[in-house]
Scaffold this active site. Structure first.
Site, mmCIF file in Angstrom:
data_model
loop_
_atom_site.group_PDB
_atom_site.id
_atom_site.type_symbol
_atom_site.label_atom_id
_atom_site.label_comp_id
_atom_site.label_asym_id
_atom_site.label_seq_id
_atom_site.Cartn_x
_atom_site.Cartn_y
_atom_site.Cartn_z
ATOM 1 N N GLY A 55 13.833 13.719 60.021
ATOM 2 C CA GLY A 55 14.661 14.275 61.270
ATOM 3 C C GLY A 55 14.342 13.267 62.426
ATOM 4 O O GLY A 55 13.423 12.487 62.479
ATOM 5 N N ASN A 56 15.319 13.271 63.464
ATOM 6 C CA ASN A 56 15.194 12.410 64.437
ATOM 7 C C ASN A 56 16.481 13.127 65.463
ATOM 8 O O ASN A 56 17.308 13.448 65.207
ATOM 9 C CB ASN A 56 15.735 10.949 64.069
ATOM 10 C CG ASN A 56 16.769 10.768 63.350
ATOM 11 O OD1 ASN A 56 17.721 11.025 63.751
ATOM 12 N ND2 ASN A 56 16.283 10.476 61.897
ATOM 13 N N THR A 82 10.121 5.799 64.474
ATOM 14 C CA THR A 82 10.381 6.022 63.185
ATOM 15 C C THR A 82 9.196 6.285 62.344
ATOM 16 O O THR A 82 8.163 6.363 63.064
ATOM 17 C CB THR A 82 10.803 4.382 62.640
ATOM 18 O OG1 THR A 82 11.155 4.423 61.131
ATOM 19 C CG2 THR A 82 9.421 3.557 62.627
ATOM 20 N N SER A 130 14.859 4.707 62.158
ATOM 21 C CA SER A 130 15.725 4.226 61.261
ATOM 22 C C SER A 130 17.079 4.503 61.515
ATOM 23 O O SER A 130 18.170 3.691 61.287
ATOM 24 C CB SER A 130 15.353 4.205 60.030
ATOM 25 O OG SER A 130 15.428 5.396 59.490
ATOM 26 N N GLU A 131 17.579 5.552 62.142
ATOM 27 C CA GLU A 131 18.624 6.153 62.457
ATOM 28 C C GLU A 131 19.279 5.802 64.067
ATOM 29 O O GLU A 131 20.345 6.538 64.276
ATOM 30 C CB GLU A 131 18.913 7.666 62.002
ATOM 31 C CG GLU A 131 18.755 8.036 60.738
ATOM 32 C CD GLU A 131 19.532 7.748 59.580
ATOM 33 O OE1 GLU A 131 20.474 6.848 60.068
ATOM 34 O OE2 GLU A 131 19.374 8.098 58.506
ATOM 35 N N HIS A 179 19.249 15.285 64.352
ATOM 36 C CA HIS A 179 19.794 15.089 62.948
ATOM 37 C C HIS A 179 18.489 15.616 61.906
ATOM 38 O O HIS A 179 17.087 15.196 62.343
ATOM 39 C CB HIS A 179 19.690 13.594 62.668
ATOM 40 C CG HIS A 179 19.673 13.119 61.067
ATOM 41 N ND1 HIS A 179 20.630 13.692 60.229
ATOM 42 C CD2 HIS A 179 19.062 12.239 60.511
ATOM 43 C CE1 HIS A 179 20.509 12.995 59.004
ATOM 44 N NE2 HIS A 179 19.521 12.362 59.171
ATOM 45 N N HIS A 187 17.077 17.833 58.484
ATOM 46 C CA HIS A 187 17.135 18.121 56.899
ATOM 47 C C HIS A 187 16.728 19.456 56.565
ATOM 48 O O HIS A 187 15.796 19.547 55.931
ATOM 49 C CB HIS A 187 16.212 16.713 56.229
ATOM 50 C CG HIS A 187 16.461 15.381 56.668
ATOM 51 N ND1 HIS A 187 15.595 14.477 57.375
ATOM 52 C CD2 HIS A 187 17.690 14.824 56.447
ATOM 53 C CE1 HIS A 187 16.149 13.597 57.484
ATOM 54 N NE2 HIS A 187 17.264 13.380 57.244
ATOM 55 N N HIS A 231 21.920 14.455 52.307
ATOM 56 C CA HIS A 231 21.267 13.812 53.132
ATOM 57 C C HIS A 231 20.750 15.005 53.947
ATOM 58 O O HIS A 231 19.695 15.279 54.338
ATOM 59 C CB HIS A 231 21.994 12.860 53.770
ATOM 60 C CG HIS A 231 21.191 11.873 54.763
ATOM 61 N ND1 HIS A 231 21.660 10.755 55.202
ATOM 62 C CD2 HIS A 231 20.249 12.363 55.625
ATOM 63 C CE1 HIS A 231 20.648 10.348 56.091
ATOM 64 N NE2 HIS A 231 19.577 11.308 56.447
#
Length: 194
Positions: free
Chosen positions: A26-27, A45, A74-75, A94, A96, A156
Site C-alpha cells: 500500500g501507498n 518505497t 514505486s507507485e 492505494h 491491497h 492487484h
C-alpha cells in the site's frame, strides 16, 4: 510540510489498523501547493505503513523529482498521473485490502452502494492487470478512473481518490466493507444450496 507529513503518518496508521494494508503493501499521497507549484507528500518505497514516521515521508514535485532524501513509493507515477488529470483530487490511497483484492482476483465485481462519483455503472470501475510500478499502469489507471473516486485494479488492489487524504482513506474503508458484505452474502447464498 510538517502538517502533510503528520497527515500521511496518521492516515497510514489508520489504514494499517483497519486492515486495509498489511506488511509493506500500500501507498498514499497528498498534494499541496508549494512556492513553485504542486508538491506531493508520499509514502516511501518498501515501508510498513504501521511504523511510518514523519521523517520517512518523501516530497516530490509534479514531475516526480525528489525534494527530500529517500525513495518514494514505486507507485509514485500512478499518483502523479492521477493528480495531473484531476484538479479535484488532493489525496490518493492505494490499498491491497483482503476483500477488495479477493474480488480483484476473480471475475466477480463489487456492486456500488454509494454516491462517490458518477453512477455510470452498478459496479465499481475496473482496470485489467498491468504490472505494479510501471508507467503503463500509471497511464491506464489515470485514464480509467475518469471522474470517479474508486478504481479496482485487477489482480492487484484498489485506488481511492478524493479532495482530501482523509476522505480517500474513508472511501477505501467503505469499499472494503462493501466487498466484505457482498462476499459474506455470496457465501450465505451458496450455503443455502446444500
Amino acid at each position: 510540510m510538517k502538517n502533510q507529513a503528520k497527515e500521511i503518518v496518521d492516515i497510514s496508521k489508520y489504514l494499517y489498523q483497519k486492515n486495509l494494508v498489511s506488511g509493506k503493501s500500500g501507498n498514499i499521497s497528498s498534494r499541496f501547493k508549494g512556492e513553485d507549484g504542486d508538491i506531493i507528500a508520499i509514502t516511501p518505497t518498501l515501508a510498513s505503513l504501521d511504523s511510518l514516521e514523519e521523517k520517512d515521508v518523501i516530497l516530490v514535485d509534479s514531475d516526480g523529482n525528489c525534494l527530500t532524501k529517500g525513495i518514494p513509493s514505486s507507485e509514485v507515477h500512478l499518483h502523479l498521473s492521477i493528480y495531473k488529470k484531476r484538479d479535484d483530487v488532493n489525496g490518493i490511497v492505494h490499498t491491497h485490502s483482503p476483500y477488495v483484492t479477493g474480488f480483484a482476483f476473480t471475475d466477480k465485481k463489487i456492486k456500488r452502494h454509494d454516491r462517490f462519483g458518477k453512477m455510470s455503472s452498478p459496479y465499481y470501475r475496473e482496470l485489467e492487470y498491468e504490472a505494479p510500478g510501471t508507467k503503463k499502469l500509471a497511464d491506464k489507471a489515470s485514464e480509467a478512473i475518469e471522474d470517479d473516486f474508486v478504481l479496482v485494479l485487477k489482480d492487484h488492489g484498489l485506488i481511492s481518490v478524493a479532495d482530501s487524504l482523509k476522505e480517500a482513506a474513508e472511501i477505501s474503508e467503505f469499499v472494503e466493507g462493501l466487498a466484505k458484505t457482498q462476499f459474506i452474502s455470496h457465501m450465505l447464498h451458496l450455503s443455502e444450496k446444500f
